[in-house]
Motif scaffolding. Structure first.
Motif, PDB file in Angstrom:
ATOM      1  N   GLU A 168       0.823  -1.214   0.000  1.00 23.44           N
ATOM      2  CA  GLU A 168       0.000   0.000   0.000  1.00 23.44           C
ATOM      3  C   GLU A 168       0.859   1.266   0.000  1.00 23.44           C
ATOM      4  OE1 GLU A 168      -3.704  -0.396   2.258  1.00 23.44           O
ATOM      5  OE2 GLU A 168      -3.175   1.483   3.232  1.00 23.44           O
ATOM      6  N   VAL A 169       2.054   1.187   0.611  1.00 23.77           N
ATOM      7  CA  VAL A 169       2.897   2.397   0.706  1.00 23.77           C
ATOM      8  C   VAL A 169       4.155   2.272  -0.156  1.00 23.77           C
ATOM      9  CG1 VAL A 169       2.019   2.938   3.014  1.00 23.77           C
ATOM     10  CG2 VAL A 169       4.109   1.579   2.803  1.00 23.77           C
ATOM     11  N   ALA A 170       4.093   1.357  -1.128  1.00 22.63           N
ATOM     12  CA  ALA A 170       5.287   1.061  -1.944  1.00 22.63           C
ATOM     13  C   ALA A 170       5.762   2.271  -2.753  1.00 22.63           C
ATOM     14  CB  ALA A 170       5.008  -0.111  -2.875  1.00 22.63           C
ATOM     15  N   ASP A 171       4.869   3.236  -2.980  1.00 26.18           N
ATOM     16  CA  ASP A 171       5.288   4.418  -3.742  1.00 26.18           C
ATOM     17  C   ASP A 171       5.723   5.560  -2.831  1.00 26.18           C
ATOM     18  OD1 ASP A 171       2.839   4.924  -2.677  1.00 26.18           O
ATOM     19  OD2 ASP A 171       1.880   5.594  -4.528  1.00 26.18           O
ATOM     20  N   SER A 172       5.942   5.247  -1.522  1.00 25.07           N
ATOM     21  CA  SER A 172       6.410   6.278  -0.591  1.00 25.07           C
ATOM     22  C   SER A 172       7.860   5.993  -0.196  1.00 25.07           C
ATOM     23  CB  SER A 172       5.524   6.300   0.667  1.00 25.07           C
ATOM     24  OG  SER A 172       5.852   5.212   1.506  1.00 25.07           O
TER      25      SER A 172
END
Ligand SMILES: NC(=O)c1ccc[n+]([C@@H]2O[C@H](COP(=O)([O-])OP(=O)(O)OC[C@H]3O[C@@H](n4cnc5c(N)ncnc54)[C@H](OP(=O)(O)O)[C@@H]3O)[C@@H](O)[C@H]2O)c1
Length: 261
Positions: A167-171
């Protein structure tokens, strides 16, 4: 990750694994916020690891007000790393486990880390490089008689960690699942230690586990970590051929029943 410049929140800091992680991180030059319920043990830990820059915070993670207090400190301190390490266990057959014990185990080991991830991620995603470590267990991948509630909580934590990582892989936040095998700490009662001995289960030192965690934090491409051989092999075998593991564990059932009374 270079640890010397990092501010790290560690839960369960006064425990066997937590104390060893605190010492190892302090030796790496990190600045620590150490939490657990027992203030005296936290003070002793801070003195033992010998550094004035660390903070201690006595709180019960299952208490809503205490968690709010923690979120306030996290926001002020701009932490870079959250290590969800606090955990509890109980060796008992499900039929002998009370409602209160089931709730306490699942809350401490699963629900609380989920809540901490949700809230503290808001601070972590502002940092240029940050990490969440959820301390699982080999029993988060292999269902074990006598540990049903613990297994449920750690299987849940593993699934949650995988989903949240995606879910936070692009952060800027890396989310790691780190699973020790049996480790020599107070989490394991005399009964559990005798059971481990009777089953021939290897037991690691907390210092070994802490060093592996330091290695994981320094890893350029952090992932999930399953400690110990052959335990890490059994994790794979259990997911591919659960019937084989069912048969092997059936042989251990009489011994487990005896120690779970
Ligand atoms: N030992 C093993 O064999 C083993 C194997 C695999 C995974 N693990 C995992 O490793 C982690 C650390 O375990 P450990 O062996 O170091 O256990 P431990 O020695 O029993 O320490 C547990 C820590 O959690 C804290 N804690 C428990 N409930 C809490 C609560 N409600 N609020 C705040 N703090 C709380 C305890 O401090 P207070 O009591 O003062 O609050 C203590 O600092 C756990 O997640 C465990 O599941 C352990």
């Amino acid at each position: 990750m270079v640890l010397s410049s990092k501010k790290i929140l560690l839960t369960g800091a006064t425990g066997g694994i937590g104390g060893a992680i605190a010492k190892a991180l302090s030796d790496e030059g990190a600045t620590l916020i150490l939490t657990a319920r027992d203030e005296e043990k936290l003070t002793a830990l801070k003195e033992n690891i010998g550094n004035v820059r660390h903070q201690i915070l006595a709180l019960d993670l299952n208490n809503n007000n205490d968690r709010e207090k923690l979120y306030g400190v996290v926001e002020k301190e701009n932490i870079d790393v959250l290590i969800n390490n606090a955990g509890i266990n109980q060796l008992s057959l499900l039929e002998d486990t009370s409602d209160a014990d089931i709730s306490q185990i699942v809350s401490t080991n699963l629900v609380v880390p989920m809540m901490l991830c949700r809230e503290i991620h808001k601070t972590l995603k502002q940092r240029p490089e940050s990490v969440i470590v959820n301390i699982g267990s080999i029993l988060g991948s292999i269902g074990y008689a006598g540990s049903t509630s613990y297994c449920a909580s750690k299987f849940g934590l593993r699934g949650f960690t995988e989903a949240f990582r995606r879910e936070v892989a692009d952060s800027t936040v890396n989310v790691i699942y780190f699973a020790p095998r049996a480790t020599d700490t107070a989490l394991n009662t005399d009964k559990m230690n005798t059971l481990n001995e009777a089953l021939g289960n290897a037991v690691d030192s907390p210092e070994h586990v802490a060093q592996r965690l330091i290695d994981a934090l320094k890893d350029k491409h952090p992932h999930s970590y399953f400690l110990g051989w052959p335990e890490s092999l059994f994790v794979r075998l259990n997911s591919l051929l659960p019937n084989v593991v069912d048969k092997a564990l059936l042989k251990q059932l009489p011994v487990i029943r005896r120690f779970s009374q």
